[in-house]
Design an enzyme around this catalytic site. Structure first.
Site, short mmCIF file in Angstrom:
data_model
loop_
_atom_site.label_atom_id
_atom_site.label_comp_id
_atom_site.label_asym_id
_atom_site.label_seq_id
_atom_site.Cartn_x
_atom_site.Cartn_y
_atom_site.Cartn_z
N PRO A 6 25.40 -18.21 -12.76
CA PRO A 6 26.80 -17.95 -12.76
C PRO A 6 26.85 -16.35 -12.72
O PRO A 6 26.04 -15.85 -13.24
CB PRO A 6 27.16 -18.27 -14.17
CG PRO A 6 26.00 -18.40 -14.90
CD PRO A 6 24.72 -18.74 -14.02
N GLY A 66 26.01 -12.53 -17.77
CA GLY A 66 24.98 -11.96 -18.74
C GLY A 66 23.58 -12.28 -18.39
O GLY A 66 22.63 -12.29 -19.28
N GLY A 91 22.12 -11.85 -15.49
CA GLY A 91 21.26 -11.16 -14.59
C GLY A 91 21.53 -11.60 -13.02
O GLY A 91 20.50 -11.54 -12.26
N ASP A 123 17.13 -5.44 -16.06
CA ASP A 123 17.26 -6.85 -15.49
C ASP A 123 16.43 -6.76 -13.92
O ASP A 123 15.77 -7.93 -13.96
CB ASP A 123 18.90 -6.92 -14.97
CG ASP A 123 19.55 -7.15 -16.24
OD1 ASP A 123 19.09 -6.85 -17.43
OD2 ASP A 123 20.91 -7.56 -16.09
O1 PMV Z 1 24.93 -8.57 -18.19
P1 PMV Z 1 23.66 -8.28 -17.33
O2 PMV Z 1 22.98 -9.40 -17.44
O3 PMV Z 1 23.66 -7.53 -16.12
O4 PMV Z 1 22.79 -7.35 -18.45
C1 PMV Z 1 23.04 -6.04 -18.55
C2 PMV Z 1 22.15 -5.43 -19.44
C3 PMV Z 1 22.61 -3.87 -19.86
O5 PMV Z 1 21.50 -3.21 -20.87
C4 PMV Z 1 24.07 -3.77 -20.70
C5 PMV Z 1 22.78 -3.08 -18.88
C6 PMV Z 1 21.48 -2.35 -18.17
O6 PMV Z 1 21.57 -1.99 -17.02
O7 PMV Z 1 20.34 -2.56 -18.75
#
Ligand code: PMV
Length: 321
Positions: free
Chosen positions: A86, A90, A92, A137
């Protein structure tokens, strides 16, 4: 280099066990690739660049625009994307898209498959698109399995150095880490929140507040303690540290009422070790560590969340047949 007429690459999503947001400021983070992937197929030819049959549109295909530019891919190409992840939840999805796009474009150009190069270009793709990002990520999506990013190279047992990434004043050494089997559940609020918005929110706080900078440093300490607890297979301690990591993220302003409600519900289930938001927050997803992950999954589903027991993916980016 002999160009290929077509290329197909796939890359996994991830969950962050410890260290999101703090990793943007050079603190350590620990993540795990999960068995859900994004696929990108690239075929040279056609008129200009198309994505899923539509002309490339910077408003919808921001990551692909950057990946094309950074890979120096300026010829006509047809791209097809499909994802089991999705978006803005969160787990990735944008990193998996960036990694798979870069790997497919490099293959199309006839470049030898080089994960360190894919990781570098995919990180730059995310950074340029979001305005700020850590390589967390994109690194875990490239490498697969458990990945530790640390400000310095670690020689700790069970840790294998992969490569280093730099941006401005920050450097991150990427390592593969052996993790014990983790009974984990990932669940979504069903509400999307853009990573870039959450990162920008924390940045404003960190730039103006010594208190916020202390919280970021505290997340770094929790992450390293988490790595030790995992090495010792002490899941009770890992869960406790996940709870502490979540409280820090709450303080930084990236928790949300629906997310917090699910985190609290997960923690209250018999045999639960701990729970925290995972990824950028503001909505998105949470993870819970529990003796009986199936019970946690069922309880979170009963509260209206979509939840699944995590299946780790030892593979990172893959060139498909
Ligand atoms: O929400 P996601 O899966 O894109 O994870 C972001 C992770 C962060 O630490 C908030 C941003 C980053 O670039 O590390």
């Amino acid at each position: 280099m002999v160009a290929a007429p077509r290329a197909h690459a796939s890359a996994p999503g991830k969950i962050i066990l410890f260290g999101e947001h703090a990793v943007v400021y050079g603190q350590p983070s620990l993540s795990l690739a999960i068995g859900k992937r994004t696929h990108v197929e690239a075929e040279a030819g056609g008129a200009g660049v198309t994505v899923n049959g539509h002309p490339l549109d910077p408003a919808y295909h921001a990551y692909i625009v950057q990946a094309l530019r950074l890979c120096g891919a300026d010829g006509p190409v047809r791209l097809q994307t499909r994802s089991e992840l999705p978006s803005a939840s969160g787990v990735g999805s944008s990193a998996a898209l960036s990694v798979a796009t870069v790997a497919a474009l490099l293959r199309l150009q006839g470049a030898p498959h080089d994960p360190a190069r894919v990781a570098e270009l995919a990180f730059r793709t995310e950074f340029e698109t979001q305005g700020a990002a850590s390589p967390n990520d994109t690194t875990v999506s490239t490498a697969g399995g458990g990945v530790l990013l640390a400000p310095k190279r670690s020689e700790a047992p069970g840790t294998q150095f992969l490569w280093e990434l730099r941006r401005g004043e920050h450097a991150w050494a990427a390592h593969r880490v052996e993790l014990p089997p983790l009974p984990l559940v990932v669940a979504t609020t069903g509400r999307r929140a853009k990573t870039g918005d959450q990162v920008a929110k924390v940045r404003r706080f960190v730039e103006h507040s010594g208190f916020a900078r202390d919280v970021v440093a505290e997340i770094g300490r929790i992450t390293l303690e988490g790595v030790d607890a995992l090495r010792a297979h002490d899941l009770k301690r890992v869960g406790h540290l996940m709870n502490r990591n979540h409280e820090c993220l709450h303080t930084l302003g990236v928790d949300a009422p629906d997310l917090h409600r699910l985190v609290t519900a997960a923690r209250n289930i018999r045999g639960a070790y701990g729970a925290k938001l995972t990824g950028a927050g503001g909505g998105g997803s949470l993870i819970a560590l529990a003796e009986d992950p199936e019970a946690v999954r069922a309880a979170l589903e009963a509260l209206g969340s979509q939840a699944l027991v995590v299946r780790p993916d030892p593979d990172g980016v893959r060139l498909e047949a």
